[in-house]
Design a protein around this motif. Structure first.
Motif, PDB file in Angstrom:
ATOM      1  N   SER A  94      -1.295 -11.896 -15.227  1.00 31.38           N
ATOM      2  CA  SER A  94      -2.321 -11.548 -14.233  1.00 31.38           C
ATOM      3  C   SER A  94      -2.806 -10.098 -14.283  1.00 31.38           C
ATOM      4  CB  SER A  94      -1.874 -11.845 -12.799  1.00 31.38           C
ATOM      5  OG  SER A  94      -1.497 -13.183 -12.678  1.00 31.38           O
TER       6      SER A  94
ATOM      7  N   PHE B 205      -3.959  -8.809  -5.811  1.00 29.97           N
ATOM      8  CA  PHE B 205      -2.657  -8.951  -6.464  1.00 29.97           C
ATOM      9  C   PHE B 205      -1.882  -7.655  -6.303  1.00 29.97           C
ATOM     10  CE2 PHE B 205      -4.924 -12.393  -8.228  1.00 29.97           C
ATOM     11  CZ  PHE B 205      -4.038 -13.284  -8.798  1.00 29.97           C
TER      12      PHE B 205
ATOM     13  N   ARG C  29       0.222 -12.636  -6.503  1.00 31.07           N
ATOM     14  CA  ARG C  29      -0.725 -12.654  -5.387  1.00 31.07           C
ATOM     15  C   ARG C  29      -0.141 -11.994  -4.155  1.00 31.07           C
ATOM     16  NH1 ARG C  29      -5.169 -15.559  -6.085  1.00 31.07           N
ATOM     17  NH2 ARG C  29      -5.062 -17.049  -7.793  1.00 31.07           N
TER      18      ARG C  29
ATOM     19  N   TYR D  76      -9.956 -12.691 -19.263  1.00 33.31           N
ATOM     20  CA  TYR D  76      -8.581 -13.092 -19.542  1.00 33.31           C
ATOM     21  C   TYR D  76      -8.592 -13.956 -20.798  1.00 33.31           C
ATOM     22  CZ  TYR D  76      -6.741 -11.404 -15.105  1.00 33.31           C
ATOM     23  OH  TYR D  76      -6.328 -10.602 -14.076  1.00 33.31           O
TER      24      TYR D  76
ATOM     25  N   GLU E 168      -3.240 -20.301 -15.942  1.00 31.20           N
ATOM     26  CA  GLU E 168      -2.674 -19.014 -15.558  1.00 31.20           C
ATOM     27  C   GLU E 168      -3.557 -17.877 -16.050  1.00 31.20           C
ATOM     28  OE1 GLU E 168       1.041 -18.322 -17.556  1.00 31.20           O
ATOM     29  OE2 GLU E 168       0.459 -19.637 -19.190  1.00 31.20           O
ATOM     30  N   LEU E 169      -3.369 -16.717 -15.443  1.00 28.31           N
ATOM     31  CA  LEU E 169      -4.149 -15.545 -15.841  1.00 28.31           C
ATOM     32  C   LEU E 169      -3.313 -14.750 -16.830  1.00 28.31           C
ATOM     33  CD1 LEU E 169      -5.306 -14.481 -12.276  1.00 28.31           C
ATOM     34  CD2 LEU E 169      -6.757 -15.479 -14.041  1.00 28.31           C
TER      35      LEU E 169
END
Ligand SMILES: *[C@@H]1O[C@H](CO)[C@@H](O)[C@H](O)[C@H]1NC(C)=O
Ligand SMILES: *[C@@H]1O[C@H](CO)[C@@H](O)[C@H](O)[C@H]1NC(C)=O
Ligand SMILES: *[C@@H]1O[C@H](CO)[C@@H](O)[C@H](O)[C@H]1NC(C)=O
Ligand SMILES: *[C@@H]1O[C@H](CO)[C@@H](O)[C@H](O)[C@H]1NC(C)=O
Ligand SMILES: *[C@@H]1O[C@H](CO)[C@@H](O)[C@H](O)[C@H]1NC(C)=O
Ligand SMILES: *[C@@H]1O[C@H](CO)[C@@H](O)[C@H](O)[C@H]1NC(C)=O
Ligand SMILES: *[C@@H]1O[C@H](CO)[C@@H](O)[C@H](O)[C@H]1NC(C)=O
Ligand SMILES: *[C@@H]1O[C@H](CO)[C@@H](O)[C@H](O)[C@H]1NC(C)=O
Ligand SMILES: *[C@@H]1O[C@H](CO)[C@@H](O)[C@H](O)[C@H]1NC(C)=O
Ligand SMILES: *[C@@H]1O[C@H](CO)[C@@H](O)[C@H](O)[C@H]1NC(C)=O
Ligand SMILES: *[C@@H]1O[C@H](CO)[C@@H](O)[C@H](O)[C@H]1NC(C)=O
Ligand SMILES: *[C@@H]1O[C@H](CO)[C@@H](O)[C@H](O)[C@H]1NC(C)=O
Length: 796
Positions: free
Chosen positions: A262, A283, A296, A314, A364-365
């Motif tokens: 992330s 985040f 998060r 990303y 997902e990041l």
């Protein structure tokens, strides 16, 4: 006798300090066979290649730890001469040995390194080292089994490289991957094949040249622990060192694995390739520390919203692209609602260029990065209760994200059709944007205003992490000794030399006639500072105090290209007629030979291509000329003043150039109503290319030598080169005697042909800058150019 002896002692002690191989009892040989074994580290035995360029043996890495390695004989121990090591570099102690067994096996510390039993002459297998650094024993050789380095003449086709920290791989001779996941680099157009000792790298379909092409130096291609593939040359200057001469990835953040899940990678803006990781809005840093990524702040509920992150992408996520074909309408809200509906969707990318580009980030990041080359904005899904605002901004104007840029000029329209067409295009884009995103626009503007206010109250200290340094006026005043050392007067303002407290030497540019407020200025400077290229002058910081607009650049000691090229009275002008710019300093500049000129041309072409293609299309230079090409160490060209065109009032762009009387580099479209696109830079580059070959100003011959309205430098050069077949006539007189038609004709021919294509009067006929670089490299065919026409004569 005595002095000689003393000198010899000094010489020997010097060698023993810098060269590992020189030791009192060193035994060197060019082969090692069974009767020589065992070979122990303390025997000081060395295996030399016949030309002595390479050595092999036990290489000390710490006290009583050795690797069995191959290294460059002439690279000092402290400068990392090793190019190959057995067992991927794992070390052994002083009691280990190399043994050739009676069965023809090569053993290191009793474990098998190579087995020559099956080879035809297995009776007496020999360990030997070739002139290229290839260690071989029977069928086995080190070139087939490299560690993290490739040498010139090594076949790259069938090998794998693993970085020393084992995190990165180079496979299939073209792909770089992290953690064995997806590739973050893919060599185009085809896999690499081999590198030669002069710095040319063959691909199955094409080739590229390193920035010091032509020099026979120790070279190595390395997959470093930074995840980048680079070529280094060992430059034996006063300060001998490995110098980067090519790298696969310009923007270090595009390398995967720099940041945890992330997180977003930001490039440092300054001296080195380091990066930093920040969390996106909404985040926070994971407890494990920065490498563990971000989590998060508020878990997602049913009620969500999106935050806009400009220039963020990303690359490790599962991305589902949706192009316009999937949609009945190309539109922002459809893209948004697709992501809203999909619980797997963490965000979406959207381009404002009317293409309808929309991509979903699923799962997902991972491997996020910020780059001015990202053409889409990322809309990140967060909970509606999230209060963070996005601080990734910059794409504020719709037009900035579309290319090509259209700068409208304040001249009376000549060709009403094309003006009408431009207006139509602009209006269509605006309308499309307005219709599609009213809702989005409103929320965006609210956020934008909030951010702006915040920035103002904080006095603009609210800089992105890793942004350019903000200097105070007093700091710069001290650094430049009260602006006392004027080193240049450019179109954008005066330049002073200075020195920062950390001893970095800087060029401080005080800008004139800059539009916009502090906020716009800062936004532009941030973008400029993030452009990294070997051939771009680096921006280290800026100052906006007291109504000043000052930029702080690295200082390039060599001075600008014009000082090297236009050094004498013009060819053909009468003796005694002084060159207008002649000053005593220019006389001391060395004469650039053909190879250096070629490398300058290539470096400049590549960096402009980077500006146009790697970065956003709208980073036009708009003022390419020899004065803006600085020469660094080893005549490495560095472009200055890029990105500044946007800071100027558009009207000034034209009047300024007029006033200075150097319109010779401006493309015809500057005086017509045609849109200004990146092809305007291509035209200017073409002029510079011709000047590199001829050593004269394009508009100077015109004035005195041939006083005719019809005369046009490119046209004249075209005739000489391709009609009269007299290339010698256009060559720089200074170095004409160095011209050898066998050695140089191809290079000169390529430069002139490329220039002719760049100088076509219709922008659409000119190649893109990326293509120009390839034409110079010789990796694409250059078809026969048409003669550039007398369309535009500068000056009045
Ligand atoms: C091994 O090398 C030595 C010299 O280093 C040489 O005298 C000898 O003949 C070689 N032995 C064989 C079997 O090739
Ligand atoms: C030889 O290798 C073994 C295991 O790989 C290692 O434990 C040992 O220390 C090595 N011996 C020497 C002399 O380096
Ligand atoms: C080397 O090769 C020979 C013949 O192929 C074989 O007999 C021998 O076991 C091999 N040595 C090792 C250590 O594998
Ligand atoms: C390395 O050298 C050996 C012996 O000189 C040769 O047979 C082999 O082809 C070379 N390997 C490469 C990859 O050039
Ligand atoms: C390099 O290796 C590949 C695959 O092993 C082979 O096909 C090719 O012929 C080699 N090239 C050269 C120049 O030896
Ligand atoms: C590497 O890949 C493995 C398996 O795909 C994964 O579990 C691990 O988290 C990855 N490591 C990093 C640093 O991304
Ligand atoms: C690169 O390719 C050219 C022509 O295709 C060839 O002449 C040259 O030897 C090759 N260089 C290397 C290092 O393989
Ligand atoms: C290798 O040796 C040759 C001959 O001694 C020399 O001309 C060449 O420059 C050397 N190459 C390197 C890379 O040191
Ligand atoms: C890069 O520069 C930063 C500070 O500007 C420094 O902290 C860092 O150690 C440097 N990194 C490298 C690899 O030199
Ligand atoms: C969008 O179109 C692409 C190619 O046309 C296709 O591969 C993809 O599956 C489509 N996606 C959706 C969601 O329809
Ligand atoms: C984001 O990264 C992916 C993978 O490198 C790339 O294919 C895509 O074009 C990028 N998106 C944008 C908008 O630059
Ligand atoms: C955005 O704000 C977060 C939290 O304040 C910070 O950690 C991050 O560095 C900022 N990012 C940028 C690009 O300024």
């Amino acid at each position: 006798m005595a002095p000689n002896f003393l000198f010899l002692c000094l010489f020997l002690s010097f060698l023993s300090l810098t060269h590992f191989s020189i030791s009192q009892n060193t035994v060197s040989s060019t082969s090692f066979n069974a009767s020589d074994s065992p070979w122990l580290p303390n025997q000081n035995r060395i295996l030399l290649s016949p030309n002595s360029n390479f050595s092999a043996g036990f290489f000390p890495i710490s006290s009583d730890r050795y690797t069995f390695s191959v290294w460059f004989t002439n690279v000092p121990l402290k400068d990392d001469p090793v190019v190959w090591s057995a067992n991927s570099g794992s070390s052994v102690t002083g009691s280990a040995s190399i043994v050739i067994s009676s069965k023809g096996e090569l053993l290191l510390n009793n474990s098998l390194l190579a087995n020559a039993s099956s080879t035809s002459n297995s009776a007496s297998p020999v360990l030997s080292l070739s002139d290229d650094g290839n260690l071989s024993f029977g069928d086995w050789n080190s070139f087939d089994d490299p560690t993290d380095i490739v040498l010139p003449n090594q076949n790259i086709s069938a090998i794998k490289l693993l970085s020393r920290d084992k995190r990165f791989r180079f496979v299939d001779s073209r792909s770089l991957s992290f953690n064995s996941s997806s590739d973050y680099y893919y060599a185009t157009p085809s896999p690499l094949e081999s590198m030669d000792s002069l710095g040319k790298v063959n691909m199955t379909n094409g080739a590229f040249l390193t920035s010091d092409y032509g020099e026979n130096r120790p070279r190595k291609m390395v997959l470093g622990n930074d995840g980048n593939l680079k070529i280094y040359s060992f430059i034996p200057d006063q300060k001998p060192q490995w110098v980067e001469v090519w790298l696969a990835i310009w923007e270090p953040c595009k390398i995967q694995g720099k940041c945890g899940p992330s997180a977003i990678c930001l490039p440092s803006t300054g001296i080195n390739d380091s990066t930093s990781c920040v969390c996106p809005p909404g985040f926070k840093q994971n407890q494990g520390g920065p490498q563990q990524g971000c989590v998060r702040k508020t878990e997602l509920t049913n009620s969500i919203k999106f935050l806009k992150l400009d220039y963020v992408n990303y690359t490790g996520s599962n991305v589902e692209s949706m192009d316009a074909r999937n949609f009945s309408a190309r539109n922002f809200s459809i893209c948004e609602s697709k992501c809203k509906e999909n619980s797997q969707c963490l965000g979406f990318g959207y381009k404002y260029d009317g293409s309808g580009f929309c991509s979903m980030v699923l799962g997902e990041l991972r491997y996020g990065y910020w780059s001015p080359g990202t053409e889409a904005s990322l809309f990140l899904k967060v909970d509606r209760s999230e209060t963070d605002a996005s601080n990734f901004t910059g794409m504020t104007e719709v037009m900035q994200t579309s290319c090509p840029v259209r700068i409208s000029l304040p001249l009376p329209p000549k060709d009403s059709n094309s003006t009408a067409r431009n207006i139509a295009i602009i209006c269509t884009l605006f309308a499309a944007e307005l219709i599609s995103g009213v809702a989005f626009f409103w929320s965006f503007i609210k956020r934008y205003i909030k951010y702006r206010d915040m920035a103002t109250t904080l006095g603009l200290e609210f800089l992105p992490a890793g942004g350019p340094k903000r200097f105070s006026y007093a700091e710069l005043k001290t650094a430049t000794k009260d602006f006392s050392n004027l080193i240049g007067r450019g179109g954008f303002g005066d330049v002073y030399k200075g020195e920062l407290p950390d001893h970095r030497v800087v060029a401080v540019k005080c800008l004139k006639n800059v539009t916009g407020g502090d906020r716009e200025f800062w936004a532009e400077v941030t973008i400029i500072a993030r452009m990294h290229h070997l051939n771009l002058v680096r921006l280290w910081g800026f100052c906006t105090e007291k109504g000043q607009r000052i930029l702080v650049y690295e200082y390039i000691p060599g001075g600008s290209l014009d000082k090297y090229l236009f050094r004498r009275p013009r060819a053909g002008s009468k003796k005694g007629e002084a060159h207008p710019d002649s000053d005593p300093k220019t006389a001391q500049k060395p004469i650039l030979d053909w190879n250096i000129r070629y490398r300058i041309a290539l470096g400049v072409a590549r960096s402009i291509a980077y500006l146009h293609e790697e970065c956003l299309e709208w980073v036009l230079h708009c003022d390419i000329k020899p004065e803006n090409i600085l020469l660094g160490d080893d005549f490495c060209p560095k472009i200055s003043d890029f990105g500044l065109a946007k800071l100027r009032k558009k009207e000034d762009m034209v009047t300024m150039s007029r006033r200075r009387g150097t319109p010779g580099y401006m493309a015809p479209e500057w005086i017509t109503t045609d849109p200004i696109t990146s092809k305007a830079d291509v035209y200017s580059f073409g002029m510079v290319l011709l000047e590199l070959v001829s050593g004269v100003r394009n508009f100077e011959i015109q004035g005195s030598l041939l006083n005719s309205e019809e005369w046009y430098f490119p046209g004249w050069a075209f005739d000489k080169m391709f009609k009269e077949m007299k290339p010698e006539d256009i060559l720089d007189c200074e170095i004409k005697q160095l011209y050898d038609s066998r050695a140089h004709f191809n290079m000169i021919n390529r430069m002139v042909k490329t220039a002719m294509w760049c100088l076509q009067d219709r922008p659409e006929l000119r190649p893109t800058m990326g293509k120009v670089a390839k034409m110079l490299e010789g990796t694409v065919e250059i078809s026969e150019p048409k003669k550039p026409t007398v369309f535009f004569l500068g000056g009045e």
